[in-house]
Design a protein around this motif. Sequence first.
Motif, PDB file in Angstrom:
ATOM      1  N   TYR A  84       0.825  -1.208   0.000  1.00 24.51           N
ATOM      2  CA  TYR A  84       0.000   0.000   0.000  1.00 24.51           C
ATOM      3  C   TYR A  84       0.860   1.259   0.000  1.00 24.51           C
ATOM      4  CZ  TYR A  84      -3.483   3.459   1.275  1.00 24.51           C
ATOM      5  OH  TYR A  84      -4.286   4.576   1.281  1.00 24.51           O
ATOM      6  N   ALA A  85       1.955   1.240   0.742  1.00 24.71           N
ATOM      7  CA  ALA A  85       2.770   2.443   0.902  1.00 24.71           C
ATOM      8  C   ALA A  85       3.719   2.683  -0.268  1.00 24.71           C
ATOM      9  CB  ALA A  85       3.568   2.354   2.206  1.00 24.71           C
ATOM     10  N   SER A  86       3.986   1.659  -1.083  1.00 29.48           N
ATOM     11  CA  SER A  86       5.070   1.781  -2.055  1.00 29.48           C
ATOM     12  C   SER A  86       4.669   1.581  -3.504  1.00 29.48           C
ATOM     13  CB  SER A  86       6.186   0.774  -1.717  1.00 29.48           C
ATOM     14  OG  SER A  86       6.622   0.910  -0.385  1.00 29.48           O
ATOM     15  N   LEU A  87       3.812   0.606  -3.787  1.00 31.25           N
ATOM     16  CA  LEU A  87       3.644   0.166  -5.172  1.00 31.25           C
ATOM     17  C   LEU A  87       3.104   1.253  -6.103  1.00 31.25           C
ATOM     18  CD1 LEU A  87       2.423  -3.540  -4.961  1.00 31.25           C
ATOM     19  CD2 LEU A  87       4.701  -2.620  -5.361  1.00 31.25           C
ATOM     20  N   HIS A  88       2.206   2.089  -5.608  1.00 33.53           N
ATOM     21  CA  HIS A  88       1.658   3.105  -6.514  1.00 33.53           C
ATOM     22  C   HIS A  88       2.713   4.138  -6.895  1.00 33.53           C
ATOM     23  CE1 HIS A  88       1.298   4.933  -2.571  1.00 33.53           C
ATOM     24  NE2 HIS A  88       1.024   6.107  -3.111  1.00 33.53           N
ATOM     25  N   TYR A  89       3.767   4.278  -6.055  1.00 31.53           N
ATOM     26  CA  TYR A  89       4.879   5.167  -6.403  1.00 31.53           C
ATOM     27  C   TYR A  89       5.871   4.512  -7.368  1.00 31.53           C
ATOM     28  CZ  TYR A  89       3.520   8.230  -2.536  1.00 31.53           C
ATOM     29  OH  TYR A  89       2.839   9.084  -1.694  1.00 31.53           O
ATOM     30  N   LEU A  90       5.845   3.189  -7.466  1.00 26.96           N
ATOM     31  CA  LEU A  90       6.814   2.463  -8.290  1.00 26.96           C
ATOM     32  C   LEU A  90       6.198   1.933  -9.579  1.00 26.96           C
ATOM     33  CD1 LEU A  90       8.570   0.391  -5.464  1.00 26.96           C
ATOM     34  CD2 LEU A  90       9.336   2.539  -6.489  1.00 26.96           C
ATOM     35  N   VAL A  91       5.060   1.257  -9.474  1.00 25.89           N
ATOM     36  CA  VAL A  91       4.480   0.599 -10.645  1.00 25.89           C
ATOM     37  C   VAL A  91       3.913   1.613 -11.631  1.00 25.89           C
ATOM     38  CG1 VAL A  91       2.760  -1.067 -11.424  1.00 25.89           C
ATOM     39  CG2 VAL A  91       3.990  -1.461  -9.278  1.00 25.89           C
ATOM     40  N   THR A  92       3.210   2.616 -11.125  1.00 23.65           N
ATOM     41  CA  THR A  92       2.600   3.592 -12.041  1.00 23.65           C
ATOM     42  C   THR A  92       3.640   4.322 -12.893  1.00 23.65           C
ATOM     43  OG1 THR A  92       0.836   3.884 -10.398  1.00 23.65           O
ATOM     44  CG2 THR A  92       0.961   5.489 -12.194  1.00 23.65           C
ATOM     45  N   THR A 210      -4.512  -5.037  -5.339  1.00 25.11           N
ATOM     46  CA  THR A 210      -4.612  -3.699  -4.752  1.00 25.11           C
ATOM     47  C   THR A 210      -5.945  -3.512  -4.046  1.00 25.11           C
ATOM     48  OG1 THR A 210      -3.160  -2.818  -6.484  1.00 25.11           O
ATOM     49  CG2 THR A 210      -4.494  -1.234  -5.251  1.00 25.11           C
ATOM     50  N   VAL A 211      -7.027  -4.014  -4.624  1.00 22.54           N
ATOM     51  CA  VAL A 211      -8.341  -3.913  -3.976  1.00 22.54           C
ATOM     52  C   VAL A 211      -8.320  -4.631  -2.630  1.00 22.54           C
ATOM     53  CG1 VAL A 211     -10.767  -4.573  -4.156  1.00 22.54           C
ATOM     54  CG2 VAL A 211      -9.589  -3.643  -6.150  1.00 22.54           C
ATOM     55  N   ILE A 212      -7.738  -5.820  -2.587  1.00 21.07           N
ATOM     56  CA  ILE A 212      -7.667  -6.575  -1.329  1.00 21.07           C
ATOM     57  C   ILE A 212      -6.798  -5.838  -0.316  1.00 21.07           C
ATOM     58  CG2 ILE A 212      -6.869  -8.735  -0.288  1.00 21.07           C
ATOM     59  CD1 ILE A 212      -7.603 -10.122  -2.927  1.00 21.07           C
ATOM     60  N   VAL A 213      -5.681  -5.274  -0.769  1.00 20.49           N
ATOM     61  CA  VAL A 213      -4.753  -4.589   0.137  1.00 20.49           C
ATOM     62  C   VAL A 213      -5.394  -3.354   0.753  1.00 20.49           C
ATOM     63  CG1 VAL A 213      -2.649  -3.198   0.160  1.00 20.49           C
ATOM     64  CG2 VAL A 213      -2.618  -5.478  -0.851  1.00 20.49           C
TER      65      VAL A 213
END
Length: 323
Positions: A84-92, A210-213
């Motif tokens: 939750y804290a990291s992936l949206h900053y990396l994957v997007t 992501t929805v589950i997280v």
Amino acid sequence: MPHATTAPVPRHRPRWWTELPLLALVYGAYSGGRLLVRGDVSTAVDHGLSILDLEKALFLNAEHPLNRLFTAHPLIGIPADFAYASLHYLVTPAVLIWMFRRHSAAYRRARTWLMTSTMLGLIGFTLMPTCPPRLLAAGHGFVDTMAQYSSYGWWGTEASAPRGMGGMTNQYAAMPSLHVGWALWCGILLWRHGRHPLLRAAGIAYPLITVIVVMGTANHYFLDAVAGAAVMGVGALLARPVLRLADRVKGAVQARFAQVSPTVKSTDVSAGCKTSAGERIPGQRTSSADPTDAAAPAGPPAPADVPASAGRAAGGDAAKAAR
């Protein structure tokens, strides 16, 4: 006779030195606007409780069992918090760069789709500030897993922001969930443009995980996730009109600058005039080697077998007879 067709005008590939400032400007406006639209806490709590009551009425309350699972099992909760804290900053950004380098023809629309949806999400935060489940009173049965496992990660107890920077984020911007929206954007692009089966599988798995997280960490309600997907859908529909509007504005600006640019005088001394073959410009000096400037002979040429001196004498006798 077949009609002549006009070849399509090729579009220039976007340049990274123009894309980076544009993306930074949009993200900066989004982040700043997110801070400025902080609503009243009591209003945000009321909205959160209304969403929770609606989900219970529709039997959609999956947040409680997921949150209990993440709270009871650190091997699930800690990776979920990192995600939750990291992936949206990396994957997007990674998907955006991948589109820029590998699929430049579709990049502009994908980028416009992402930026338009992000701005629509900001409107949602403004109109409906919402308290996430983790910030509700303990009696509602939610545990803030990010606070519980904060010693394992780089985030603080306030939110997914780094320690000591919790005040730099709006914790009541839960509706819609752009974590889910951005993950859906990544998933659709990976599925549509990915050639390797693993990329296409990631395009399906990433939004679902992501929805589950977001629900298991008690950061969003299920309806927040639905709203995030809806915002991305509207952004996809608006991407093409926004692109046309941007191109129209760009053309108008370029035309405006072209009108005010100084006129460059031509260095052609003839001022565009041309002369016909053999025509001289008045006052033009010609070369002595020009055969047209040679003097014409005074009389008919002497026969080849007559000496030159005889020719000159005959010319003199003719002149005397004329006198």
